[in-house]
Design an enzyme around this catalytic site. Structure first.
Site, short mmCIF file in Angstrom:
data_model
loop_
_atom_site.label_atom_id
_atom_site.label_comp_id
_atom_site.label_asym_id
_atom_site.label_seq_id
_atom_site.Cartn_x
_atom_site.Cartn_y
_atom_site.Cartn_z
N THR A 1 0.86 -1.19 0.00
CA THR A 1 0.00 0.00 0.00
C THR A 1 0.90 1.23 0.00
O THR A 1 1.70 1.41 0.92
CB THR A 1 -0.88 0.00 1.25
OG1 THR A 1 -1.59 -1.23 1.29
CG2 THR A 1 -1.87 1.16 1.25
N GLU B 1 -3.65 -5.39 -2.90
CA GLU B 1 -4.08 -6.60 -2.20
C GLU B 1 -5.11 -6.18 -1.14
O GLU B 1 -4.92 -5.20 -0.45
CB GLU B 1 -2.84 -7.18 -1.52
CG GLU B 1 -3.08 -8.43 -0.74
CD GLU B 1 -3.65 -9.52 -1.59
OE1 GLU B 1 -3.01 -9.88 -2.58
OE2 GLU B 1 -4.76 -9.99 -1.28
N PHE B 2 -6.19 -6.96 -1.04
CA PHE B 2 -7.25 -6.56 -0.10
C PHE B 2 -7.45 -7.60 1.00
O PHE B 2 -8.51 -7.63 1.63
CB PHE B 2 -8.56 -6.34 -0.86
CG PHE B 2 -8.44 -5.34 -1.98
CD1 PHE B 2 -8.43 -3.98 -1.70
CD2 PHE B 2 -8.28 -5.75 -3.29
CE1 PHE B 2 -8.29 -3.04 -2.73
CE2 PHE B 2 -8.14 -4.83 -4.32
CZ PHE B 2 -8.15 -3.48 -4.04
N ARG C 1 -7.63 -9.71 4.36
CA ARG C 1 -7.77 -9.43 5.79
C ARG C 1 -6.99 -10.46 6.57
O ARG C 1 -7.01 -11.64 6.23
CB ARG C 1 -9.24 -9.53 6.23
CG ARG C 1 -10.17 -8.57 5.58
CD ARG C 1 -11.60 -9.10 5.66
NE ARG C 1 -11.74 -10.35 4.92
CZ ARG C 1 -12.78 -11.19 5.03
NH1 ARG C 1 -13.76 -10.93 5.87
NH2 ARG C 1 -12.85 -12.29 4.32
N LYS D 1 -6.71 1.04 -3.35
CA LYS D 1 -6.38 0.43 -2.07
C LYS D 1 -6.59 1.40 -0.89
O LYS D 1 -7.26 1.06 0.09
CB LYS D 1 -4.92 -0.04 -2.12
CG LYS D 1 -4.37 -0.51 -0.83
CD LYS D 1 -5.04 -1.79 -0.36
CE LYS D 1 -4.68 -2.08 1.05
NZ LYS D 1 -4.73 -3.47 1.39
N GLY E 1 -17.88 -0.15 18.92
CA GLY E 1 -17.01 -0.62 20.00
C GLY E 1 -15.72 0.17 20.07
O GLY E 1 -15.70 1.38 19.80
N CYS F 1 -2.77 -1.74 9.18
CA CYS F 1 -3.21 -1.18 7.90
C CYS F 1 -4.10 0.06 8.05
O CYS F 1 -3.68 1.16 7.72
CB CYS F 1 -3.94 -2.24 7.09
SG CYS F 1 -2.92 -3.69 6.79
N LYS G 1 -7.56 -7.64 16.57
CA LYS G 1 -8.85 -8.27 16.27
C LYS G 1 -8.71 -9.76 16.54
O LYS G 1 -7.57 -10.25 16.67
CB LYS G 1 -9.28 -7.99 14.83
CG LYS G 1 -8.42 -8.66 13.78
CD LYS G 1 -9.04 -8.46 12.42
CE LYS G 1 -8.27 -9.20 11.34
NZ LYS G 1 -8.84 -9.05 10.02
N ARG H 1 -0.05 -4.66 16.30
CA ARG H 1 0.29 -3.33 15.79
C ARG H 1 -0.91 -2.39 15.95
O ARG H 1 -2.01 -2.72 15.56
CB ARG H 1 0.69 -3.41 14.31
CG ARG H 1 2.07 -4.01 14.09
CD ARG H 1 2.37 -4.16 12.62
NE ARG H 1 1.50 -5.13 11.98
CZ ARG H 1 1.41 -5.32 10.67
NH1 ARG H 1 2.13 -4.58 9.85
NH2 ARG H 1 0.60 -6.22 10.17
C1 UGA Z 1 -7.84 -4.40 6.47
C2 UGA Z 1 -8.86 -4.47 5.33
O1 UGA Z 1 -10.08 -4.98 5.81
C3 UGA Z 1 -8.34 -5.37 4.20
O2 UGA Z 1 -9.23 -5.33 3.12
C4 UGA Z 1 -6.97 -4.84 3.75
O3 UGA Z 1 -6.41 -5.66 2.75
C5 UGA Z 1 -6.02 -4.82 4.93
O4 UGA Z 1 -6.57 -3.97 5.96
C6 UGA Z 1 -4.71 -4.26 4.45
O5 UGA Z 1 -4.66 -3.08 4.10
O6 UGA Z 1 -3.75 -5.03 4.34
P1 UGA Z 1 -7.22 -6.04 8.49
O7 UGA Z 1 -6.27 -4.96 8.93
O8 UGA Z 1 -6.74 -7.45 8.46
O9 UGA Z 1 -7.73 -5.71 7.00
O10 UGA Z 1 -8.44 -6.00 9.49
P2 UGA Z 1 -10.02 -5.70 9.41
O11 UGA Z 1 -10.75 -6.96 9.41
O12 UGA Z 1 -10.30 -4.73 8.33
O13 UGA Z 1 -10.24 -4.98 10.82
C7 UGA Z 1 -9.59 -3.74 11.11
C8 UGA Z 1 -9.99 -3.23 12.47
O14 UGA Z 1 -11.32 -2.74 12.45
C9 UGA Z 1 -9.94 -4.26 13.61
O15 UGA Z 1 -9.29 -3.66 14.71
C10 UGA Z 1 -11.38 -4.56 13.90
O16 UGA Z 1 -11.58 -4.91 15.23
C11 UGA Z 1 -12.04 -3.22 13.57
N1 UGA Z 1 -13.47 -3.30 13.20
C12 UGA Z 1 -13.85 -3.98 12.08
C13 UGA Z 1 -14.42 -2.66 13.97
O17 UGA Z 1 -14.10 -2.02 14.99
N2 UGA Z 1 -15.74 -2.71 13.60
C14 UGA Z 1 -16.14 -3.38 12.50
O18 UGA Z 1 -17.35 -3.39 12.22
C15 UGA Z 1 -15.17 -4.04 11.72
#
Ligand code: UGA
Length: 462
Positions: free
Chosen positions: A136, A166-167, A169, A222, A271, A278, A341, A348
């Protein structure tokens, strides 16, 4: 491809691929490319990481990846090395997957690793090849690097550059790579598009949507996607703040909003907010880059998205303090969760750890328990106590605070838990607990954006 974790279709045109940087993204990409039928060389500067991967060990927690790594190694199509000369000689398509962390003392992305990886590799390539960025990056990077790699490479303009964001998770890395929602190819030529189409042929064959774009658009896709996701989370958390001032219930609000199909319920979970390697750094780097480009005003709201997110952490500390009779000094706090999560050991910019740290700084004795992230958390904050198991963490606690919604915590029995703690007081930082059940078992429950005595969901839905 209905189940992305079952054996995948083999490509009809196997290619020689290298993946530079075998962290989270790169290791997963290398494994998945080999599963698709390509010959893959994973490259990293860290010999420990390379040795582990070559021996079938994934150096981080990612469900499903260890099995897939073994499968790919067994196929004979996946190898690992620290030798960049070998990589330059081997690959027809090189994916660069190194990190772009936040710069120290600035919101900008630190481009050192990306710049070095492209330059070092390009200097060694002597024939026609495609360099594909996956990291990114700030918009304009691909154009800047094209000029640079063609200048330093013996292959000159035979060396082309593409961007393929790349997307994936964390926690769903394999599935997101093998069965993505969409593919984006940022290319400068039809040859580059054809190379990427050949790489992803088995995935495209399943009908995965493909967007072919210019380099700048592909970079922007991205950061725009991550900005949108962060904004959606902060939107509902901003509503939580309003709820707290009015006695409204953000849980019910989110449910009601989610039934509008234009809004949808995903990423609308209120929450403690977002963290990880990311979303937080990407929105900051995007705002920074937009300022540089003279369009800072267009994304100025991202700074507010960031502020709302950080405020949720402080508000969680407030709730714990209120439950601890307005004074945290000397109180025993059980902090459930450290990872940013569930299903991850990544700490991080983890909201959970940040809250634990703030509680500690106010004099509480904080005992952290995370099913997978204790080790990484300890490296960052050695001053906190870490429990090997849940029982050890909660025994004698004045307040329990749920910070990462692991299934293990959702499944807790409030009656059993109640027998271990000193006071039946819980702060649900992730809206993950059955509040009615906890209250029925004598617990005081507080959660962000919900009144102290909410209408139960059953009544509300009735
Ligand atoms: C995120 C994006 O979702 C991916 O699409 C992307 O590829 C990735 O970053 C990246 O740039 O590499 P990720 O960091 O693995 O993925 O985690 P997420 O599932 O997006 O969650 C991010 C944060 O948001 C977590 O701390 C989670 O607890 C929080 N979250 C998520 C909430 O507080 N509420 C929600 O409804 C969803």
């Amino acid at each position: 491809m209905s189940d992305p974790l079952t054996p995948t279709p083999q490509t009809t045109s196997p290619m020689r691929i290298t993946v530079i940087g075998t962290g989270y993204l790169g290791a997963t990409h290398a494994v998945c490319m080999a599963l698709l039928g390509h010959s893959v060389l994973g490259v990293d500067v860290d010999p420990t990481k390379i040795e582990a991967l070559a021996n079938g060990q994934v150096p981080f927690f990612e469900p499903g990846l260890p099995q897939k790594l073994r499968e790919a190694l067994d196929s004979g199509r996946l190898r690992f090395t620290t030798d960049l000369d070998l990589a330059a000689e081997f690959g027809d398509v090189h994916f660069i997957c190194v990190g772009t962390p936040q710069s120290a003392g600035s919101d900008a992305a630190n481009m050192r690793y990306v710049d070095e990886a492209f330059t070092e590799l390009a200097q060694r390539i002597t024939r026609r090849a495609l360099l594909v960025g996956k990291s990114t990056v700030p918009i304009g990077t691909a154009e800047r690097l094209t000029e640079r790699v063609q200048r330093v490479s013996p292959a000159g303009t035979e060396l082309e550059l593409a961007w393929n964001p790349e997307f994936l998770r964390e926690g769903f890395a394999v599935a997101d790579t093998l069965a993505p929602d969409r593919l984006v190819f940022g290319v400068d030529s039809d040859w580059a598009r054809q190379q990427l189409a050949a790489v992803y042929q088995p995935i495209l064959a399943t009908g995965t949507p493909l967007v072919v774009a210019d380099l700048a658009t592909s970079e922007l896709v991205k950061v725009a996607a991550n900005s949108f996701l962060a904004t959606k989370i902060s939107f509902i958390n901003a509503m939580a703040e309003v709820c707290e001032a009015t006695g409204a219930d953000v849980g019910l609000l989110a449910t009601a909003l989610s039934h509008d199909t234009r809004i949808g319920g995903r990423f609308l979970q209120p929450g403690l907010g977002f963290g990880g390697g990311c979303l937080p750094k990407d929105i900051r780097a995007f705002a920074h880059r937009a300022d540089e480009l003279g369009v800072g005003q267009a994304v100025a709201f991202l700074r507010e998205v960031d502020s709302i997110n950080i405020r949720r952490r402080r508000r969680t500390v407030d709730l714990v303090r209120e439950m601890a009779d307005d004074d945290l000094a000397g109180k025993r706090i059980a902090a459930l969760g450290a990872a940013f999560k569930p299903n991850s050991d990544d700490v991080r910019d983890a909201p959970a750890l940040d809250v634990a740290r703030m509680l500690y700084l106010e004099g509480a004795t904080v005992t952290v328990y995370d099913p997978e992230a204790n080790g990484n958390a300890h490296l960052v904050y050695p001053d906190l106590n870490y429990a090997d198991g849940l029982i050890e963490a909660v025994t004698g606690a004045d307040v329990v605070v749920l910070l990462t919604e692991w299934q293990e915590f959702r499944d807790l029995d409030p009656a059993d838990l109640g027998r271990l703690v000193k006071h039946r007081r819980v702060v649900d930082g992730r809206h993950a607990l059955d509040v009615d059940n906890y209250r029925a078992n004598g617990w005081e429950v507080r959660s962000l954006g919900r009144p102290n005595h909410p209408v139960s969901n059953a009544v509300a839905q009735g």
